[in-house]
Write a protein that holds these residues in place. Sequence first.
Motif, PDB file in Angstrom:
ATOM      1  N   VAL A  19      53.017  29.321  49.663  1.00 51.87           N
ATOM      2  CA  VAL A  19      52.420  28.269  50.504  1.00 51.87           C
ATOM      3  C   VAL A  19      52.170  28.791  51.922  1.00 51.87           C
ATOM      4  N   LEU A  20      53.087  29.577  52.459  1.00 57.24           N
ATOM      5  CA  LEU A  20      52.959  30.067  53.831  1.00 57.24           C
ATOM      6  C   LEU A  20      51.876  31.137  53.985  1.00 57.24           C
ATOM      7  N   THR A  21      51.684  31.959  52.952  1.00 53.25           N
ATOM      8  CA  THR A  21      50.689  33.029  53.049  1.00 53.25           C
ATOM      9  C   THR A  21      49.296  32.590  52.602  1.00 53.25           C
ATOM     10  N   LEU A  22      49.197  31.486  51.861  1.00 50.05           N
ATOM     11  CA  LEU A  22      47.907  31.021  51.361  1.00 50.05           C
ATOM     12  C   LEU A  22      46.896  30.719  52.471  1.00 50.05           C
ATOM     13  N   PRO A  23      47.286  30.037  53.576  1.00 53.13           N
ATOM     14  CA  PRO A  23      46.311  29.784  54.653  1.00 53.13           C
ATOM     15  C   PRO A  23      45.737  31.076  55.257  1.00 53.13           C
ATOM     16  N   ILE A  24      46.553  32.127  55.332  1.00 55.74           N
ATOM     17  CA  ILE A  24      46.065  33.397  55.872  1.00 55.74           C
ATOM     18  C   ILE A  24      45.027  33.994  54.936  1.00 55.74           C
ATOM     19  N   LEU A  25      45.274  33.879  53.616  1.00 55.08           N
ATOM     20  CA  LEU A  25      44.313  34.362  52.629  1.00 55.08           C
ATOM     21  C   LEU A  25      42.980  33.629  52.772  1.00 55.08           C
ATOM     22  N   ILE A  26      43.042  32.303  52.963  1.00 58.96           N
ATOM     23  CA  ILE A  26      41.821  31.508  53.098  1.00 58.96           C
ATOM     24  C   ILE A  26      41.065  31.894  54.369  1.00 58.96           C
ATOM     25  N   LYS A  27      41.798  32.107  55.455  1.00 58.22           N
ATOM     26  CA  LYS A  27      41.163  32.452  56.727  1.00 58.22           C
ATOM     27  C   LYS A  27      40.487  33.816  56.678  1.00 58.22           C
ATOM     28  N   THR A  28      41.140  34.791  56.033  1.00 61.20           N
ATOM     29  CA  THR A  28      40.606  36.154  55.984  1.00 61.20           C
ATOM     30  C   THR A  28      39.696  36.398  54.780  1.00 61.20           C
ATOM     31  N   LYS A  29      39.580  35.393  53.895  1.00 61.97           N
ATOM     32  CA  LYS A  29      38.788  35.525  52.662  1.00 61.97           C
ATOM     33  C   LYS A  29      39.211  36.754  51.852  1.00 61.97           C
ATOM     34  N   GLY A  30      40.520  36.879  51.685  1.00 58.83           N
ATOM     35  CA  GLY A  30      41.074  38.037  50.998  1.00 58.83           C
ATOM     36  C   GLY A  30      40.689  38.141  49.540  1.00 58.83           C
ATOM     37  N   TRP A  31      40.260  37.006  48.949  1.00 54.80           N
ATOM     38  CA  TRP A  31      39.896  37.030  47.529  1.00 54.80           C
ATOM     39  C   TRP A  31      38.637  37.871  47.255  1.00 54.80           C
ATOM     40  N   VAL A  32      37.882  38.191  48.315  1.00 52.96           N
ATOM     41  CA  VAL A  32      36.649  38.969  48.149  1.00 52.96           C
ATOM     42  C   VAL A  32      36.946  40.328  47.525  1.00 52.96           C
ATOM     43  N   HIS A  33      38.089  40.923  47.905  1.00 56.02           N
ATOM     44  CA  HIS A  33      38.420  42.268  47.445  1.00 56.02           C
ATOM     45  C   HIS A  33      39.133  42.265  46.083  1.00 56.02           C
ATOM     46  N   MET A  34      39.474  41.093  45.585  1.00 53.50           N
ATOM     47  CA  MET A  34      40.220  41.041  44.323  1.00 53.50           C
ATOM     48  C   MET A  34      39.382  41.502  43.135  1.00 53.50           C
ATOM     49  N   SER A  35      38.069  41.325  43.243  1.00 50.10           N
ATOM     50  CA  SER A  35      37.194  41.722  42.135  1.00 50.10           C
ATOM     51  C   SER A  35      37.137  43.240  41.945  1.00 50.10           C
ATOM     52  N   SER A  36      37.536  43.997  42.977  1.00 49.13           N
ATOM     53  CA  SER A  36      37.479  45.461  42.884  1.00 49.13           C
ATOM     54  C   SER A  36      38.753  46.071  42.306  1.00 49.13           C
ATOM     55  N   LEU A  37      39.731  45.223  41.992  1.00 46.99           N
ATOM     56  CA  LEU A  37      40.996  45.733  41.466  1.00 46.99           C
ATOM     57  C   LEU A  37      40.822  46.268  40.046  1.00 46.99           C
ATOM     58  N   THR A  38      41.447  47.403  39.781  1.00 51.44           N
ATOM     59  CA  THR A  38      41.404  47.993  38.446  1.00 51.44           C
ATOM     60  C   THR A  38      42.495  47.376  37.577  1.00 51.44           C
ATOM     61  N   THR A  39      42.462  47.705  36.302  1.00 56.51           N
ATOM     62  CA  THR A  39      43.483  47.212  35.370  1.00 56.51           C
ATOM     63  C   THR A  39      44.873  47.690  35.788  1.00 56.51           C
ATOM     64  N   VAL A  40      44.961  48.937  36.245  1.00 50.73           N
ATOM     65  CA  VAL A  40      46.245  49.492  36.684  1.00 50.73           C
ATOM     66  C   VAL A  40      46.772  48.730  37.893  1.00 50.73           C
ATOM     67  N   GLU A  41      45.891  48.410  38.832  1.00 43.71           N
ATOM     68  CA  GLU A  41      46.311  47.691  40.043  1.00 43.71           C
ATOM     69  C   GLU A  41      46.739  46.259  39.719  1.00 43.71           C
ATOM     70  N   TRP A  42      46.081  45.614  38.763  1.00 42.69           N
ATOM     71  CA  TRP A  42      46.518  44.287  38.325  1.00 42.69           C
ATOM     72  C   TRP A  42      47.880  44.371  37.621  1.00 42.69           C
ATOM     73  N   ALA A  43      48.099  45.477  36.912  1.00 47.41           N
ATOM     74  CA  ALA A  43      49.402  45.683  36.262  1.00 47.41           C
ATOM     75  C   ALA A  43      50.503  45.787  37.314  1.00 47.41           C
ATOM     76  N   HIS A  44      50.211  46.471  38.431  1.00 49.42           N
ATOM     77  CA  HIS A  44      51.180  46.560  39.527  1.00 49.42           C
ATOM     78  C   HIS A  44      51.477  45.169  40.093  1.00 49.42           C
ATOM     79  N   LEU A  45      50.437  44.338  40.255  1.00 52.98           N
ATOM     80  CA  LEU A  45      50.625  42.993  40.796  1.00 52.98           C
ATOM     81  C   LEU A  45      51.440  42.115  39.848  1.00 52.98           C
ATOM     82  N   LEU A  46      51.164  42.231  38.559  1.00 47.62           N
ATOM     83  CA  LEU A  46      51.943  41.472  37.570  1.00 47.62           C
ATOM     84  C   LEU A  46      53.398  41.925  37.580  1.00 47.62           C
TER      85      LEU A  46
END
Length: 308
Positions: free
Chosen positions: A197-224
């Motif tokens: 909840v605390l970090t979500l507003p920062i994500l919205i302000k910086t539009k961090g989701w733009v870079h999520m589409s460039s993540l590889t399968t390996v990088e998503w595995a790290h996030l999981l």
Amino acid sequence: MISNRAKVAASLYATMSISFWGISFVSTKAVLDKLDPYTLLVIRFGIGALFLCLLLLLMRSSLKIPLTYIPHLIVLGIIGVFVHQILQATALLTIHASDAGWLISFSPVFTVMLSMIFLHEKITLPRAIGIMLAVFGVLLVTTSRNGQSLHFALNIGFILMILSTFNWAVFSILLKRLRIPLPSLVITFYMSLLGFVLTLPILIKTKGWVHMSSLTTVEWAHLLFLGIFVSGVAYWYWGKAHEVLEASQASVFMYLEPVATLIAAILLLQEKIIFISVLGGIIIIVGVVIVNGQRVLVLQNGPWRKRK
């Protein structure tokens, strides 16, 4: 009486928890090339909170919390999750994962220092020697990569990592003093949810989701891995280990964390082994062992010990 089988199982739980936490530095470092620290943490906290919620529902555990303890959870969530993880993720932008693993082992020294100030624990000669050894080890780690003097080598990443160890020491003391009467899994869930909840507003302000589409399968595995195994399973298993092992017994496993980080950094990030860095890390652990050993003696022989 606790059986040997139960102790072996608890030791396995503790080893797995520490291993997951140690590898977390490597997984975080691997994803920071694509995501900023805040976007990474939003995804990690979101995955962790969702996993823990599903786990609690499967276990049919109650999610209710008394109103009295909501401020306690907010304080613990801000310090132990939000601030702590932001410091570490930002630090890893400029330092190696293996160095972060060595430096995090310095945290118990800060815990002892705070205990001496606020809990009036006594300073002894062995404890003073242990603290000085650990500090010397930190200096070796922070100057090992480039051979520069401390003034130039102690970049912002090392400073933030050291601050995170101090922050974790504060969190550890608060966790013991606040004594929230809830299962550890429930507390962990709400802290992860608060971090999200605390970090979500920062994500919205910086539009961090733009870079999520460039993540590889390996990088998503790290996030999981960070969300499920580090934020979820590791805390759960650590709680299960503490149901059998005493605090002093469980703390011994903490010394395995930098080793897990070093092995993972070499295998997954191809980081080079720097002899001075490893030597500094070993000196930190030796100093922490001396300090913790002295603290156990103080706690066992102090006036608060129950007499038969």
